[in-house]
Write an enzyme that holds these catalytic residues in place. Structure first.
Site, PDB file in Angstrom:
ATOM      1  N   GLU A   1       0.883  -1.158   0.000  1.00 54.45           N
ATOM      2  CA  GLU A   1       0.000   0.000   0.000  1.00 54.45           C
ATOM      3  C   GLU A   1       0.921   1.207   0.000  1.00 54.45           C
ATOM      4  OE1 GLU A   1      -4.056   1.240   2.159  1.00 54.45           O
ATOM      5  OE2 GLU A   1      -2.307   1.424   3.464  1.00 54.45           O
TER       6      GLU A   1
ATOM      7  N   ASP B   1      -3.949  10.732   8.557  1.00 51.07           N
ATOM      8  CA  ASP B   1      -2.649  10.249   9.002  1.00 51.07           C
ATOM      9  C   ASP B   1      -2.178  10.919  10.278  1.00 51.07           C
ATOM     10  OD1 ASP B   1      -2.045   8.372   6.919  1.00 51.07           O
ATOM     11  OD2 ASP B   1      -1.856  10.088   5.573  1.00 51.07           O
TER      12      ASP B   1
ATOM     13  N   TYR C   1     -10.819  -2.207   3.929  1.00 53.88           N
ATOM     14  CA  TYR C   1      -9.870  -1.739   4.937  1.00 53.88           C
ATOM     15  C   TYR C   1     -10.635  -1.529   6.246  1.00 53.88           C
ATOM     16  CZ  TYR C   1      -5.777   0.893   6.649  1.00 53.88           C
ATOM     17  OH  TYR C   1      -4.675   1.318   7.334  1.00 53.88           O
TER      18      TYR C   1
END
Length: 282
Positions: free
Chosen positions: A49, A60, A175
């Protein structure tokens, strides 16, 4: 059969799960990034990824934010990311490659062009973490029209309606987020409720589930697979290793200071995490 589907089938037959590292393209430079990514693949990563550097990576945490900033200070662009992906696809023709981008990139380039360019560069799947599944339709349509598998996030403790939508719109894999918050190994992963997420998605016929966010130890990997995930994605922990070997002061470009040390530590880490995927029931 897609590269991700083929991978999951092979691993299931061997009684293994997938270990998938996340790394940033162009960090700290395109040439260095290719060397780093090659190191983790050669060490045994099952798939990749990869991130495309962006100025506002809202999903993030600090470790991966730093990799975005380092890459941007080194002159990263989307076109340079595409060049690196073409090199990786030529180098590893059968390796599944997933991408994590942010929606602004898709809007600026135009959805059709965005997905077409990354498909031509060899990308198999794309996750846009700032696109909730309720807004997925135009992204999914453009992705599938260009041969890209769209991936969506199954949030921590998601409602049944959300899991149903994630299962319906995702291709390749889903995910699953192990906890609330942003990426980062500072908040440890948990598989609490993951079995329910996996079972819920299977109820709606969704693709296989991989677990991410906070995956940093072999136990996290083995626990995720035991709970029903087909694999685990590690980002911040592996980027922390990379950061140890980069001399960097914003806004100057960074440079790797000890290639031998970096490659040795990355190789040992990937091998340890991959080993945790083995000895699973077939």
């Amino acid at each position: 059969m897609s590269r991700f589907a083929s991978l999951f089938q092979r691993l299931e037959e061997r009684g293994e799960g997938a270990f998938v590292p996340f790394l940033m393209l162009s960090d700290p430079s395109p040439e260095d990034a290719l060397e780093i990514i090659t190191t983790v693949v050669d060490a045994g990563a099952d798939a990749l990824e990869l991130g495309v550097p962006f100025s506002d990576p809202v999903a993030d945490g600090p470790s991966i934010q730093l990799s975005h900033v380092r890459a941007l200070d080194g002159g990263a662009t989307v076109d340079k990311a595409l060049e690196q992906l073409r090199v990786l696809r030529e180098r590893y023709p059968d390796l599944p490659i997933g991408l994590l981008n942010y929606a602004n990139m898709a809007y600026v380039r135009g959805l059709d062009r965005f997905y077409a360019e990354f498909a031509a560069a060899g990308v198999d799947a794309i996750l846009l973490p700032d696109v909730p599944v309720r807004e997925a339709a135009p992204f999914s349509a453009a992705a599938e029209a260009n041969g890209i598998e769209p991936v969506y996030i199954a949030p921590h403790k998601a409602a049944e309606a959300t899991l149903k939508a994630v299962a319906e719109h995702s291709r390749g894999y889903i995910y699953a987020v192990s906890r609330d918050g942003v990426t980062g190994s500072e908040k440890q992963a948990t598989v609490d409720g993951l079995r329910e997420v996996v079972d819920g998605i299977r109820t709606f016929g969704g693709p296989p589930v991989m677990l991410g966010f906070g995956i940093s130890t072999p136990k996290h990997v083995s626990d995720a697979i035991a709970a029903g995930a087909v694999g685990a994605i590690t980002g911040s922990a592996i980027n922390n290793i990379v950061s140890k070997y980069i001399e960097y002061t914003h806004p100057n470009p960074g440079r790797v200071t000890d290639w031998d040390g970096l490659k040795a530590e990355l190789t040992a880490y990937v091998q340890e995490m991959k080993a945790a995927t083995r000895n699973q029931e077939a």
